[in-house]
Design a protein around this motif. Structure first.
Motif, short mmCIF file in Angstrom:
data_model
loop_
_atom_site.label_atom_id
_atom_site.label_comp_id
_atom_site.label_asym_id
_atom_site.label_seq_id
_atom_site.Cartn_x
_atom_site.Cartn_y
_atom_site.Cartn_z
N GLU A 71 0.67 -1.26 0.05
CA GLU A 71 0.09 -0.06 0.00
C GLU A 71 0.33 0.99 0.23
O GLU A 71 0.64 2.12 -0.64
N LYS A 72 1.79 0.91 0.73
CA LYS A 72 2.82 2.59 0.72
C LYS A 72 3.53 2.11 -0.51
O LYS A 72 4.03 3.38 -1.27
N GLU A 73 4.11 1.69 -1.24
CA GLU A 73 4.70 1.80 -2.37
C GLU A 73 3.49 2.28 -3.25
O GLU A 73 4.65 3.09 -3.79
N LYS A 74 2.51 2.12 -3.23
CA LYS A 74 1.54 2.48 -4.49
C LYS A 74 1.41 3.96 -4.27
O LYS A 74 1.20 4.90 -5.26
N GLU A 75 1.14 4.44 -3.26
CA GLU A 75 0.99 5.51 -2.40
C GLU A 75 2.68 6.56 -2.93
O GLU A 75 2.26 7.89 -2.73
N PHE A 76 4.08 5.74 -2.47
CA PHE A 76 4.96 6.68 -3.20
C PHE A 76 5.10 6.49 -4.37
O PHE A 76 5.52 7.83 -5.13
N GLU A 77 4.41 5.93 -5.22
CA GLU A 77 4.78 6.13 -6.86
C GLU A 77 3.74 7.12 -7.27
O GLU A 77 4.17 8.10 -8.18
N LYS A 78 2.47 7.21 -6.76
CA LYS A 78 1.70 8.13 -7.31
C LYS A 78 2.32 9.54 -6.20
O LYS A 78 1.15 10.65 -7.53
N LEU A 79 2.78 9.31 -5.42
CA LEU A 79 3.13 10.81 -5.22
C LEU A 79 4.12 11.78 -6.15
O LEU A 79 4.34 12.43 -6.18
N SER A 80 5.21 10.19 -6.22
CA SER A 80 6.49 10.95 -7.23
C SER A 80 6.20 11.36 -8.79
O SER A 80 6.13 12.10 -9.07
N ARG A 81 4.80 9.93 -9.08
CA ARG A 81 4.45 11.07 -10.91
C ARG A 81 3.89 12.39 -10.29
O ARG A 81 4.05 12.94 -11.28
N HIS A 82 2.71 12.82 -9.25
CA HIS A 82 2.08 13.64 -9.05
C HIS A 82 3.31 15.18 -8.86
O HIS A 82 2.99 16.15 -9.43
N LEU A 83 4.33 14.85 -8.55
CA LEU A 83 5.68 15.72 -7.97
C LEU A 83 6.69 15.99 -9.32
O LEU A 83 6.82 16.97 -9.62
#
Length: 283
Positions: A250-262
């Motif tokens: 779950e955390k990896e998915k959120e990290f990846e989502k945040l990375s794409r956004h930035l």
């Protein structure tokens, strides 16, 4: 070794989450990255594998970098007890309970500790991502601000200032913060990020141009508001932190989502130039 420090115009402007995402982007780009927050104040606590206490924000940032969270990433932790008294922890170990007056005296001795700890922490990494706390412009109390500019001096870090547009008054908060810094500290600020934007960024471009003309510092990104399920410390959104309960998937998915956004909303070419001081060391 290079470093970059993110400070805010106020508390809860999104420093921890942005630092987590930026750690992740740098890590994805092939750099060995380590987070560092010299002094944190939080009731929510993460315990590393040795049972040492640290801030949850730095634990998340470490995981975003592919690292095991360790207390030396947040060497000073203050845990409020009420009545202007806090538990003071150094490297995850309780020193004692201190009043705010006692701590103001004690923290002078912590400068050497931070210099020593940082010297050890930075070895073996390409980039240190440092996070400040609160605002660097609290002129009534920051004769020795271990959380912000004092740590920027110790680490010799350029600073990017983060402001929250969602709370209103973003231009005044940026200009006012810079005006209240002394000349030496103001020179350290190399970029500005406007966070939690809502609406059409095209309508905001004129405001960015006017701001850059006033402060003579580039705006390196306007980051739209995004719902990221990585809780900030002390439940800044009114929800208690549940980082421990999250699965690594779950955390990896959120990290990846945040990375794409930035990546979509920050000028990482400029950020890398700030980090490496135009030495063309980027990969």
């Amino acid at each position: 070794m290079a470093s970059i420090m993110f400070q805010g115009t106020a508390s809860n402007v999104g420093k921890s989450v942005l630092c987590t995402g930026i750690c992740r982007v740098l890590y994805e780009d092939g750099y060995s990255v380590i987070p560092f927050k010299s002094q944190n104040m939080s009731l929510d606590t993460y315990f590393d594998k040795n049972g040492k206490a640290m801030g949850i924000g730095q634990a998340l940032q470490a995981e975003a970098c592919g690292l095991e969270p360790m207390a030396y990433m947040n060497p000073i932790l203050l845990k409020p007890c009420g009545n202007h008294v806090s538990e003071v922890l150094l490297l995850g170990n309780l020193v004692s309970k201190m009043s705010s007056e006692d701590y103001r005296e004690y923290k002078h001795s912590l400068v050497f500790e931070l210099e020593r700890i940082y010297e050890e922490v930075k070895n073996g990494f390409d980039i240190v991502v440092l996070e400040g706390a609160g605002s660097p412009a609290e002129i009534n109390i920051n004769s020795l601000d271990l959380s912000n500019m004092e740590m920027a001096k110790i680490s010799e870090s350029p600073v990017i200032l983060i402001a929250d547009i969602d709370r209103g008054g973003v231009f005044a908060s940026i200009v006012g913060t810079l005006q209240l810094l002394n000349q030496e500290d103001r020179k350290r600020v190399k970029g500005v990020i406007i966070n939690k934007f809502r609406g059409n960024k095209d309508y905001f471009s004129d405001g960015i141009k006017m701001l850059e003309e006033i402060i003579s510092i580039p705006v390196v990104g306007v980051v739209p508001f995004i719902d990221i399920n990585l809780e900030e410390e002390d439940g800044a959104c009114g929800i208690k932190n549940n980082v421990v309960a999250k699965s690594s998937i779950e955390k990896e998915k959120e990290f990846e989502k945040l990375s794409r956004h930035l990546r979509e909303n920050l000028d990482f070419k400029k950020i890398y130039e700030i980090i490496f001081e135009d030495e063309k060391l980027t990969k």
